[in-house]
Design an enzyme around this catalytic site. Structure first.
Site, short mmCIF file in Angstrom:
data_model
loop_
_atom_site.label_atom_id
_atom_site.label_comp_id
_atom_site.label_asym_id
_atom_site.label_seq_id
_atom_site.Cartn_x
_atom_site.Cartn_y
_atom_site.Cartn_z
N HIS A 101 26.53 29.13 31.44
CA HIS A 101 26.26 30.56 31.35
C HIS A 101 25.28 30.83 30.23
O HIS A 101 25.28 30.14 29.22
CB HIS A 101 27.55 31.38 31.14
CG HIS A 101 28.39 30.87 30.02
ND1 HIS A 101 29.19 29.77 30.12
CD2 HIS A 101 28.53 31.33 28.75
CE1 HIS A 101 29.81 29.56 28.98
NE2 HIS A 101 29.42 30.48 28.13
N HIS A 103 24.22 33.73 27.59
CA HIS A 103 24.58 35.01 26.98
C HIS A 103 23.32 35.85 26.79
O HIS A 103 22.29 35.35 26.34
CB HIS A 103 25.15 34.80 25.57
CG HIS A 103 26.46 34.07 25.53
ND1 HIS A 103 27.65 34.73 25.42
CD2 HIS A 103 26.75 32.75 25.55
CE1 HIS A 103 28.64 33.83 25.36
NE2 HIS A 103 28.12 32.62 25.44
P1 5GP Z 1 30.91 30.33 25.37
O1 5GP Z 1 31.69 30.33 24.08
O2 5GP Z 1 31.46 29.30 26.33
O3 5GP Z 1 29.43 30.21 25.17
O4 5GP Z 1 31.11 31.77 25.98
C1 5GP Z 1 32.18 32.14 26.77
C2 5GP Z 1 32.15 33.65 26.86
O5 5GP Z 1 32.88 34.04 28.00
C3 5GP Z 1 32.78 34.36 25.67
O6 5GP Z 1 31.81 35.24 25.11
C4 5GP Z 1 33.97 35.09 26.25
O7 5GP Z 1 34.16 36.37 25.68
C5 5GP Z 1 33.60 35.20 27.72
N1 5GP Z 1 34.72 35.18 28.64
C6 5GP Z 1 35.74 34.29 28.67
N2 5GP Z 1 36.56 34.55 29.71
C7 5GP Z 1 36.03 35.62 30.36
C8 5GP Z 1 36.44 36.35 31.52
O8 5GP Z 1 37.45 36.08 32.17
N3 5GP Z 1 35.63 37.39 31.90
C9 5GP Z 1 34.50 37.72 31.21
N4 5GP Z 1 33.78 38.74 31.67
N5 5GP Z 1 34.11 37.06 30.11
C10 5GP Z 1 34.86 36.02 29.69
#
Ligand code: 5GP
Ligand code: ZN
Length: 136
Positions: A101, A103
């Site tokens: 993903h 951001h």
């Molecule tokens: P990472 O730390 O892997 O780069 O980012 C994961 C992101 O996914 C975090 O910013 C967290 O808030 C978001 N996130 C985790 N679970 C969910 C979910 O079930 N729905 C949504 N919309 N965001 C999520």
């Protein structure tokens, strides 16, 4: 391919509802549930790729096309004055959901966030050693 028990596979493919901002055959863009700022969004491929290493080159190109479209909307409709694109790969880099993903974090004056790093002070030899390791 989708991966069983991957929450982002389920969200991207509409099996779990989300605040969707954009959708096409390849991607869904959703609002992050734990936003850094107002409008913090995630670009999710509908296929499962754990991270950038698994992402096909063509999909990687398409991610940036979606980011570009969304960036303009965020600027024009949310009035953000800046934007960070952040993409974490691996535990150590802060990845918590192992479905690729990107951001998109709109930035506003006094939003209280700081996304950055402490600059190092490498010697010339170290830079040259790294250059040799990475340049073809
Ligand atoms: P990472 O730390 O892997 O780069 O980012 C994961 C992101 O996914 C975090 O910013 C967290 O808030 C978001 N996130 C985790 N679970 C969910 C979910 O079930 N729905 C949504 N919309 N965001 C999520
Ligand atoms: Zn997945």
């Amino acid at each position: 391919m989708k991966k069983d028990n991957c929450i982002f596979c389920k969200i991207a493919n509409g099996e779990i509802p989300s605040k969707t901002l954009y959708e096409d055959e390849e991607f869904r863009v959703i609002l992050d549930l734990g936003p850094a700022t107002r409008g913090h969004a995630l670009i999710l491929p509908k296929e499962h790729y754990a991270d950038l290493y698994e992402l096909p080159e063509e999909t990687a190109c398409d991610v940036m096309k979606v980011a570009k479209k969304m960036a303009v909307k965020m600027r024009d409709r949310l009035g953000c004055e800046g934007l960070n694109l952040v993409q974490n790969n691996g535990d150590l880099a802060g990845q918590t959901v192992f479905h690729f993903h990107m951001h998109m974090i709109p930035r506003y004056a006094a939003d209280g966030q700081k996304i950055g790093w402490k600059p190092g002070e490498p010697e010339e030899e170290e830079l040259e050693e790294i250059r040799k390791a990475l340049a073809d």
